[in-house]
Scaffold this motif. Sequence first.
Motif, PDB file in Angstrom:
ATOM      1  N   VAL A  82     -15.972   9.947  30.267  1.00  0.00           N
ATOM      2  CA  VAL A  82     -15.173  10.265  29.626  1.00  0.00           C
ATOM      3  C   VAL A  82     -14.442  11.738  30.391  1.00  0.00           C
ATOM      4  O   VAL A  82     -13.417  11.501  30.519  1.00  0.00           O
TER       5      VAL A  82
ATOM      6  N   SER B   3     -13.950  10.287  34.511  1.00  0.00           N
ATOM      7  CA  SER B   3     -12.968   8.931  34.232  1.00  0.00           C
ATOM      8  C   SER B   3     -11.571  10.019  34.102  1.00  0.00           C
ATOM      9  O   SER B   3     -10.783   9.228  34.570  1.00  0.00           O
ATOM     10  N   GLU B   4     -10.876  10.301  32.495  1.00  0.00           N
ATOM     11  CA  GLU B   4     -10.129  11.351  32.803  1.00  0.00           C
ATOM     12  C   GLU B   4      -9.752  12.002  34.073  1.00  0.00           C
ATOM     13  O   GLU B   4      -8.866  12.049  34.145  1.00  0.00           O
ATOM     14  N   TYR B   5     -10.335  12.925  34.299  1.00  0.00           N
ATOM     15  CA  TYR B   5     -10.123  13.657  35.889  1.00  0.00           C
ATOM     16  C   TYR B   5      -8.841  12.075  36.057  1.00  0.00           C
ATOM     17  O   TYR B   5      -8.266  12.720  37.214  1.00  0.00           O
TER      18      TYR B   5
ATOM     19  N   ALA C 134      -7.855  10.057  36.566  1.00  0.00           N
ATOM     20  CA  ALA C 134      -6.666   9.686  36.158  1.00  0.00           C
ATOM     21  C   ALA C 134      -5.425  10.245  35.831  1.00  0.00           C
ATOM     22  O   ALA C 134      -4.443   9.468  36.106  1.00  0.00           O
ATOM     23  N   THR C 135      -5.916  11.603  35.334  1.00  0.00           N
ATOM     24  CA  THR C 135      -4.895  12.474  35.331  1.00  0.00           C
ATOM     25  C   THR C 135      -4.175  14.015  36.161  1.00  0.00           C
ATOM     26  O   THR C 135      -3.745  14.040  36.741  1.00  0.00           O
TER      27      THR C 135
ATOM     28  N   SER D 178      -9.787  17.078  30.286  1.00  0.00           N
ATOM     29  CA  SER D 178     -10.309  16.706  29.356  1.00  0.00           C
ATOM     30  C   SER D 178      -9.618  17.440  27.821  1.00  0.00           C
ATOM     31  O   SER D 178     -10.098  17.931  27.738  1.00  0.00           O
ATOM     32  N   SER D 179      -8.753  17.284  27.664  1.00  0.00           N
ATOM     33  CA  SER D 179      -8.432  17.935  26.097  1.00  0.00           C
ATOM     34  C   SER D 179      -9.389  17.382  24.746  1.00  0.00           C
ATOM     35  O   SER D 179      -9.432  17.946  24.316  1.00  0.00           O
ATOM     36  N   LYS D 180     -10.239  16.373  25.219  1.00  0.00           N
ATOM     37  CA  LYS D 180     -11.060  16.215  23.927  1.00  0.00           C
ATOM     38  C   LYS D 180     -12.329  17.197  24.340  1.00  0.00           C
ATOM     39  O   LYS D 180     -13.488  16.766  23.087  1.00  0.00           O
TER      40      LYS D 180
END
Length: 169
Positions: free
Chosen positions: A120, A123-125, A127-128, A132-134
């Motif tokens: 998670v 993958s978020e890193y 993409a953005t 991750s804020s999660k």
Amino acid sequence: MPLYKLMVEDKRDVFPASLNQLQAAIYKLGEPTGPTFLNLKDEEGNWAQVGGTDGRYRVEARDIYGEGFQHWVAAKPGCQDRSKTVVYYRNRCTENEHPFRSCPLAATVANVLSLPDVFVILSEYWATGARSSKYHWDDVTQNMLEEDVEERGLGIKTIKPKGTKGNSR
């Protein structure tokens, strides 16, 4: 969207790295003989990386600001346990001190993540370009700095990441 270089232990660097290449490398971390480290770095020098093995991983990110930086370690959401523990990584110890896949990486219980967490976060890193804020992120910048002993005095001190050699001036 930034372009990233994917660096995986004992593998050739990939640039630009696709999301599929990143995710395949993350899954290989979970294999008994797979790599124990990977790094995803953008063209500005910002990066996210993971180290670990046996289902225990530590994820870090570094944000570069000119000549400075902030260094972060991901923590499980809602976990307040900051007691010390160790995550093991590296196929071969660079100091030849530890057995195969057993170089210790200091962590807290909250910083020990699972492979799905790594999936998670990275993958978020990819993409953005952001953490991750999660997850909670511990700012450990101060632990990553050291004073240049030769620069002590009354003026502003030169600080640099630990482990660098020589003067950067």
